[in-house]
Design a protein around this motif. Structure first.
Motif, PDB file in Angstrom:
ATOM      1  N   PHE A 249       0.840  -1.194   0.000  1.00 42.22           N
ATOM      2  CA  PHE A 249       0.000   0.000   0.000  1.00 42.22           C
ATOM      3  C   PHE A 249       0.877   1.247   0.000  1.00 42.22           C
ATOM      4  O   PHE A 249       1.663   1.455   0.931  1.00 42.22           O
ATOM      5  CB  PHE A 249      -0.911   0.024   1.229  1.00 42.22           C
ATOM      6  CG  PHE A 249      -1.913  -1.094   1.249  1.00 42.22           C
ATOM      7  CD1 PHE A 249      -2.917  -1.166   0.307  1.00 42.22           C
ATOM      8  CD2 PHE A 249      -1.826  -2.094   2.209  1.00 42.22           C
ATOM      9  CE1 PHE A 249      -3.837  -2.204   0.317  1.00 42.22           C
ATOM     10  CE2 PHE A 249      -2.728  -3.145   2.228  1.00 42.22           C
ATOM     11  CZ  PHE A 249      -3.744  -3.194   1.276  1.00 42.22           C
ATOM     12  N   GLY A 250       0.738   2.048  -1.032  1.00 38.22           N
ATOM     13  CA  GLY A 250       1.459   3.310  -1.117  1.00 38.22           C
ATOM     14  C   GLY A 250       0.525   4.419  -1.554  1.00 38.22           C
ATOM     15  O   GLY A 250      -0.582   4.165  -2.053  1.00 38.22           O
ATOM     16  N   GLY A 251       0.984   5.640  -1.386  1.00 35.98           N
ATOM     17  CA  GLY A 251       0.164   6.775  -1.763  1.00 35.98           C
ATOM     18  C   GLY A 251       0.536   7.397  -3.090  1.00 35.98           C
ATOM     19  O   GLY A 251      -0.161   8.285  -3.589  1.00 35.98           O
ATOM     20  N   GLY A 252       1.672   6.969  -3.667  1.00 39.02           N
ATOM     21  CA  GLY A 252       2.127   7.588  -4.912  1.00 39.02           C
ATOM     22  C   GLY A 252       2.452   9.054  -4.724  1.00 39.02           C
ATOM     23  O   GLY A 252       2.285   9.860  -5.646  1.00 39.02           O
ATOM     24  N   ALA A 253       2.914   9.421  -3.522  1.00 43.92           N
ATOM     25  CA  ALA A 253       3.162  10.836  -3.201  1.00 43.92           C
ATOM     26  C   ALA A 253       4.525  10.965  -2.532  1.00 43.92           C
ATOM     27  O   ALA A 253       4.621  11.173  -1.330  1.00 43.92           O
ATOM     28  CB  ALA A 253       2.062  11.373  -2.294  1.00 43.92           C
ATOM     29  N   GLU A 254       5.576  10.830  -3.310  1.00 39.37           N
ATOM     30  CA  GLU A 254       6.922  10.971  -2.766  1.00 39.37           C
ATOM     31  C   GLU A 254       7.229  12.442  -2.517  1.00 39.37           C
ATOM     32  O   GLU A 254       7.021  13.288  -3.387  1.00 39.37           O
ATOM     33  CB  GLU A 254       7.953  10.382  -3.724  1.00 39.37           C
ATOM     34  CG  GLU A 254       7.916   8.874  -3.844  1.00 39.37           C
ATOM     35  CD  GLU A 254       9.023   8.352  -4.732  1.00 39.37           C
ATOM     36  OE1 GLU A 254      10.202   8.668  -4.458  1.00 39.37           O
ATOM     37  OE2 GLU A 254       8.712   7.644  -5.713  1.00 39.37           O
ATOM     38  N   ARG A 255       7.735  12.719  -1.320  1.00 37.31           N
ATOM     39  CA  ARG A 255       8.148  14.072  -0.958  1.00 37.31           C
ATOM     40  C   ARG A 255       9.388  13.979  -0.072  1.00 37.31           C
ATOM     41  O   ARG A 255       9.520  13.053   0.724  1.00 37.31           O
ATOM     42  CB  ARG A 255       7.051  14.815  -0.167  1.00 37.31           C
ATOM     43  CG  ARG A 255       5.709  14.973  -0.860  1.00 37.31           C
ATOM     44  CD  ARG A 255       5.764  15.987  -1.989  1.00 37.31           C
ATOM     45  NE  ARG A 255       4.426  16.328  -2.462  1.00 37.31           N
ATOM     46  CZ  ARG A 255       3.690  15.592  -3.288  1.00 37.31           C
ATOM     47  NH1 ARG A 255       4.156  14.427  -3.718  1.00 37.31           N
ATOM     48  NH2 ARG A 255       2.486  15.993  -3.683  1.00 37.31           N
ATOM     49  N   THR A 256      10.276  14.973  -0.184  1.00 43.77           N
ATOM     50  CA  THR A 256      11.352  15.057   0.797  1.00 43.77           C
ATOM     51  C   THR A 256      10.767  15.554   2.116  1.00 43.77           C
ATOM     52  O   THR A 256       9.709  16.204   2.139  1.00 43.77           O
ATOM     53  CB  THR A 256      12.464  16.012   0.352  1.00 43.77           C
ATOM     54  OG1 THR A 256      11.958  17.360   0.366  1.00 43.77           O
ATOM     55  CG2 THR A 256      12.991  15.669  -1.033  1.00 43.77           C
ATOM     56  N   ASN A 257      11.447  15.249   3.207  1.00 46.05           N
ATOM     57  CA  ASN A 257      10.980  15.738   4.504  1.00 46.05           C
ATOM     58  C   ASN A 257      10.907  17.256   4.524  1.00 46.05           C
ATOM     59  O   ASN A 257       9.979  17.839   5.105  1.00 46.05           O
ATOM     60  CB  ASN A 257      11.906  15.245   5.613  1.00 46.05           C
ATOM     61  CG  ASN A 257      11.756  13.756   5.881  1.00 46.05           C
ATOM     62  OD1 ASN A 257      10.786  13.131   5.460  1.00 46.05           O
ATOM     63  ND2 ASN A 257      12.724  13.183   6.577  1.00 46.05           N
ATOM     64  N   LEU A 258      11.877  17.896   3.889  1.00 42.14           N
ATOM     65  CA  LEU A 258      11.870  19.363   3.857  1.00 42.14           C
ATOM     66  C   LEU A 258      10.670  19.886   3.065  1.00 42.14           C
ATOM     67  O   LEU A 258      10.049  20.885   3.456  1.00 42.14           O
ATOM     68  CB  LEU A 258      13.169  19.885   3.259  1.00 42.14           C
ATOM     69  CG  LEU A 258      13.387  21.405   3.319  1.00 42.14           C
ATOM     70  CD1 LEU A 258      13.287  21.923   4.752  1.00 42.14           C
ATOM     71  CD2 LEU A 258      14.753  21.769   2.724  1.00 42.14           C
ATOM     72  N   GLN A 259      10.304  19.219   1.985  1.00 49.22           N
ATOM     73  CA  GLN A 259       9.111  19.621   1.229  1.00 49.22           C
ATOM     74  C   GLN A 259       7.856  19.499   2.082  1.00 49.22           C
ATOM     75  O   GLN A 259       6.976  20.376   2.043  1.00 49.22           O
ATOM     76  CB  GLN A 259       8.969  18.753  -0.024  1.00 49.22           C
ATOM     77  CG  GLN A 259       9.928  19.083  -1.142  1.00 49.22           C
ATOM     78  CD  GLN A 259       9.798  18.123  -2.305  1.00 49.22           C
ATOM     79  OE1 GLN A 259       9.683  16.907  -2.115  1.00 49.22           O
ATOM     80  NE2 GLN A 259       9.810  18.647  -3.527  1.00 49.22           N
ATOM     81  N   VAL A 260       7.744  18.413   2.856  1.00 46.84           N
ATOM     82  CA  VAL A 260       6.571  18.216   3.704  1.00 46.84           C
ATOM     83  C   VAL A 260       6.468  19.319   4.742  1.00 46.84           C
ATOM     84  O   VAL A 260       5.408  19.930   4.937  1.00 46.84           O
ATOM     85  CB  VAL A 260       6.623  16.834   4.386  1.00 46.84           C
ATOM     86  CG1 VAL A 260       5.509  16.707   5.429  1.00 46.84           C
ATOM     87  CG2 VAL A 260       6.508  15.722   3.356  1.00 46.84           C
ATOM     88  N   VAL A 261       7.579  19.612   5.414  1.00 46.12           N
ATOM     89  CA  VAL A 261       7.572  20.639   6.453  1.00 46.12           C
ATOM     90  C   VAL A 261       7.266  22.006   5.851  1.00 46.12           C
ATOM     91  O   VAL A 261       6.483  22.791   6.413  1.00 46.12           O
ATOM     92  CB  VAL A 261       8.920  20.644   7.201  1.00 46.12           C
ATOM     93  CG1 VAL A 261       8.995  21.824   8.163  1.00 46.12           C
ATOM     94  CG2 VAL A 261       9.099  19.329   7.956  1.00 46.12           C
ATOM     95  N   THR A 262       7.840  22.308   4.706  1.00 51.85           N
ATOM     96  CA  THR A 262       7.583  23.590   4.047  1.00 51.85           C
ATOM     97  C   THR A 262       6.116  23.712   3.649  1.00 51.85           C
ATOM     98  O   THR A 262       5.515  24.790   3.779  1.00 51.85           O
ATOM     99  CB  THR A 262       8.488  23.740   2.811  1.00 51.85           C
ATOM    100  OG1 THR A 262       9.854  23.661   3.211  1.00 51.85           O
ATOM    101  CG2 THR A 262       8.256  25.076   2.125  1.00 51.85           C
ATOM    102  N   THR A 263       5.525  22.619   3.179  1.00 47.50           N
ATOM    103  CA  THR A 263       4.114  22.646   2.802  1.00 47.50           C
ATOM    104  C   THR A 263       3.228  22.869   4.020  1.00 47.50           C
ATOM    105  O   THR A 263       2.238  23.627   3.955  1.00 47.50           O
ATOM    106  CB  THR A 263       3.728  21.337   2.096  1.00 47.50           C
ATOM    107  OG1 THR A 263       4.557  21.147   0.950  1.00 47.50           O
ATOM    108  CG2 THR A 263       2.273  21.370   1.656  1.00 47.50           C
ATOM    109  N   ILE A 264       3.542  22.231   5.132  1.00 52.12           N
ATOM    110  CA  ILE A 264       2.781  22.452   6.370  1.00 52.12           C
ATOM    111  C   ILE A 264       2.836  23.937   6.751  1.00 52.12           C
ATOM    112  O   ILE A 264       1.807  24.535   7.124  1.00 52.12           O
ATOM    113  CB  ILE A 264       3.335  21.590   7.514  1.00 52.12           C
ATOM    114  CG1 ILE A 264       3.030  20.111   7.254  1.00 52.12           C
ATOM    115  CG2 ILE A 264       2.741  22.016   8.867  1.00 52.12           C
ATOM    116  CD1 ILE A 264       3.711  19.162   8.211  1.00 52.12           C
ATOM    117  N   CYS A 265       3.998  24.531   6.635  1.00 52.03           N
ATOM    118  CA  CYS A 265       4.143  25.949   6.967  1.00 52.03           C
ATOM    119  C   CYS A 265       3.266  26.811   6.053  1.00 52.03           C
ATOM    120  O   CYS A 265       2.612  27.761   6.514  1.00 52.03           O
ATOM    121  CB  CYS A 265       5.607  26.370   6.840  1.00 52.03           C
ATOM    122  SG  CYS A 265       6.684  25.688   8.115  1.00 52.03           S
ATOM    123  N   ALA A 266       3.236  26.485   4.769  1.00 49.19           N
ATOM    124  CA  ALA A 266       2.424  27.257   3.831  1.00 49.19           C
ATOM    125  C   ALA A 266       0.939  27.106   4.139  1.00 49.19           C
ATOM    126  O   ALA A 266       0.164  28.076   4.050  1.00 49.19           O
ATOM    127  CB  ALA A 266       2.713  26.808   2.400  1.00 49.19           C
TER     128      ALA A 266
END
Length: 351
Positions: A249-266
């Protein structure tokens, strides 16, 4: 069906129970030790359903497990009871060995002995489902994805303990004929996740105006799967899974940890402008020992066989998750400080 869900008061377990209550007529027994990350609050509203029963108990308590099997007579046992946090396993591996390996063995062996006394038709219809992780396969390079025949190569006490438990389950299937299934999932996210994992930890600390630590250079990549999609996949395994099979089971949504944190901030900048820009709080910190660089999951075979397909767009799912944490009330001060992650005391430069 009668279904025992171990670890059903945890993050993924409660999402599965919710799915079972809303979309099926199955009878469900939740067994959970209610350690730090499990709480009956995660089943709030569901407990009023007369198809749901709850028992506080450890899967390593073989006398309890034997009694529950005899009384409930399950058609499926699905094991989600586990210690799951890599950072904790590095600090204190003992509980991971105790729960994931020894507790898993106790559950497996009591289930085997109970199953062996059933009629042949009931033995053939029964399923023992082990819910595992993609972390047992180790780290990927820049290309490729884990699949059902990927070689095990665990790199942390957590992933090693899950790998050991998986091997026991498959061995019980091969040696004793117990109808077993093993599933592997990528990183889950969503409401109710205990705030030690990346997304809830980052969200809570950002709301509190605290630093947002990111390991190493922030380039470690994970494939993100909405917990409700994982729950839907597990339900498909319960109802249509083939004995001795492995499902990914995968989400097909690869992100770097930095991308995830930056998106949360946005997202927080939009939903709660107070304190914006939240990205100013991001700080790189000393990397975690043995930190795997990349995970990604190939779920095409699972899609073909049982019809699994992730439905939640990562950016939309992440925004809903952040909004849920905002709705929970005061997450500032001590609540955010108490969250636990290696490296919080060695926060360094901004990226």
């Amino acid at each position: 069906m009668n279904i025992i869900v171990t670890g059903g008061a945890g993050f993924v377990g409660s999402a599965l129970v919710d799915r079972l209550m809303q979309h099926t007529d199955h009878e469900v027994l939740v067994v959970d030790a209610l350690t730090y990350a499990g709480t009956w609050r995660n089943l709030h509203g569901m407990e009023r359903n007369d198809r749901l029963a709850k028992v506080k108990g450890d899967i390593g308590d073989r006398e309890l497990v034997a009694r529950l099997l005899a009384e409930f007579e399950p058609d499926v046992v699905i094991n989600l009871a586990a210690e799951t946090h890599v950072d904790r396993s590095i600090d204190e591996p003992g509980p991971f060995v105790a729960t994931n390996i020894l507790g898993g063995f106790g559950l497996l062996e009591e289930t085997r002995m109970w199953w062996s006394r059933l009629t042949k038709a009931r033995r053939d219809a029964f399923r023992f489902i082990q819910v595992s992780t993609d972390e047992v396969f180790g780290s990927l390079g820049e290309t490729g994805r884990f699949d059902a025949i990927s070689r095990y190569d665990p790199h942390s006490p957590y992933s090693a303990s899950k790998a050991a438990s998986d091997h026991l389950v498959r061995a019980w299937g091969h040696t004793y004929g117990l109808p077993v299934i093993v599933t592997h999932c990528s990183n889950n996210y969503g409401p109710r996740q205990y705030p030690e994992k990346l997304i809830p930890l980052t969200t809570r600390r950002a709301i509190a105006g605290l630093s947002l630590p990111v390991y190493g250079d922030g380039g470690n990549i994970r494939d993100w799967l909405a917990v409700e999609d994982h729950a839907a996949g597990l339900l498909a395994v319960i109802e249509r899974g083939r004995s001795q099979a492995t499902y990914m089971f995968g989400g097909g949504a690869e992100r770097t940890n930095l991308q995830v944190v930056t998106t949360i901030c946005a997202v927080l900048d939009r939903l709660r402008p107070q304190g914006a820009p939240h990205a100013r709080l991001i700080a790189l910190t000393q990397d975690r020992p043995g930190h795997d660089r990349r995970y990604a999951v190939d779920f095409t075979q699972t899609c073909r066989e049982i019809g699994f397909e992730p439905s939640v767009d990562f950016d939309q799912g992440l925004e809903r998750t952040v909004a849920w944490f905002l709705e929970q009330g005061d997450l500032t001060g001590d609540a955010a400080q108490r969250t636990r992650r290696l490296g919080l005391d060695s926060v360094g430069r901004n990226p």
